[in-house]
Enzyme design. Sequence first.
Site, short mmCIF file in Angstrom:
data_model
loop_
_atom_site.label_atom_id
_atom_site.label_comp_id
_atom_site.label_asym_id
_atom_site.label_seq_id
_atom_site.Cartn_x
_atom_site.Cartn_y
_atom_site.Cartn_z
N GLY A 1 0.76 -1.29 -0.34
CA GLY A 1 0.09 0.01 0.24
C GLY A 1 1.18 0.96 0.33
N GLY A 2 0.37 2.30 -0.33
CA GLY A 2 1.38 3.56 -0.55
C GLY A 2 2.31 3.22 -1.26
N ASP A 3 3.33 4.21 -0.73
CA ASP A 3 4.77 3.44 -1.59
C ASP A 3 5.36 2.45 -0.94
OD1 ASP A 3 5.53 5.23 0.93
OD2 ASP A 3 6.66 6.44 -0.27
N GLU A 4 4.99 1.39 -0.39
CA GLU A 4 5.79 0.38 0.47
C GLU A 4 5.62 -0.67 -0.24
OE1 GLU A 4 5.38 1.94 5.49
OE2 GLU A 4 3.87 0.76 4.53
#
Length: 230
Positions: free
Chosen positions: A138-141
């Site tokens: 999720g996000g930039d992970e």
Amino acid sequence: SKMLGKRGLEVIAVRKNGEQFPMEISVSEMMLGGLRYFVGIVRDITERKQAEQKIAHLAHYDYLTDLPNRALFLNSLEHSISLAKRNSYKVSVLFLDLDGFKRVNDTLGHEAGDLLLQEVSRRLKKTIRESDTVARLGGDEFTFVLDNIGSDENAALMANKIIVALAEPFDLNGQRCHVGGSIGIATFPDDSKDVEKLIKQADDAMYLAKQSGKNTYKFYRDVSPEQRSE
């Protein structure tokens, strides 16, 4: 006779042109005027099957990047660890957080941010080995499972390859931008034998990489006891 009274039996049928397709068949028997009749209903269920596959895919893959999601990643990691136990080898978990992603999102907009995540995902897929897994949490992970990694040096080599792959500028519809990556590494069985704990340890090591100037990698063993989240 085996099919009598069956409702919604799924079979593979063949069209005139030789193409196979999924078919649902229901067969029943009826008596009419002393005569025995068989009634069969057949239905082409190609569209339903495609819809079911799409739903199953969405349950395991990230809608934006088409990388495995957290659920499928945990599945892969558990599978890798059970194999590693049996064959006495090591598995490394990498936790990657992009450096500079928020800046791209804030200055170029969410569309550019989405495009960047898709491009990053393509590069990550190209960088890892066939036997490895990369997922988007999720996000930039992003997280990785490195199967049968052999040694810490090999895990470090892969982390370096990822950092190098991200270093090339990205072209987002004519807008050039740069991002980096901070990576944490935890290894089974050296750091932990527990799936969730390994991910947490790789996350802790990633935070240390961020604090150490970003665009680098750190091992969980580098994290001081007071910085550990457990």
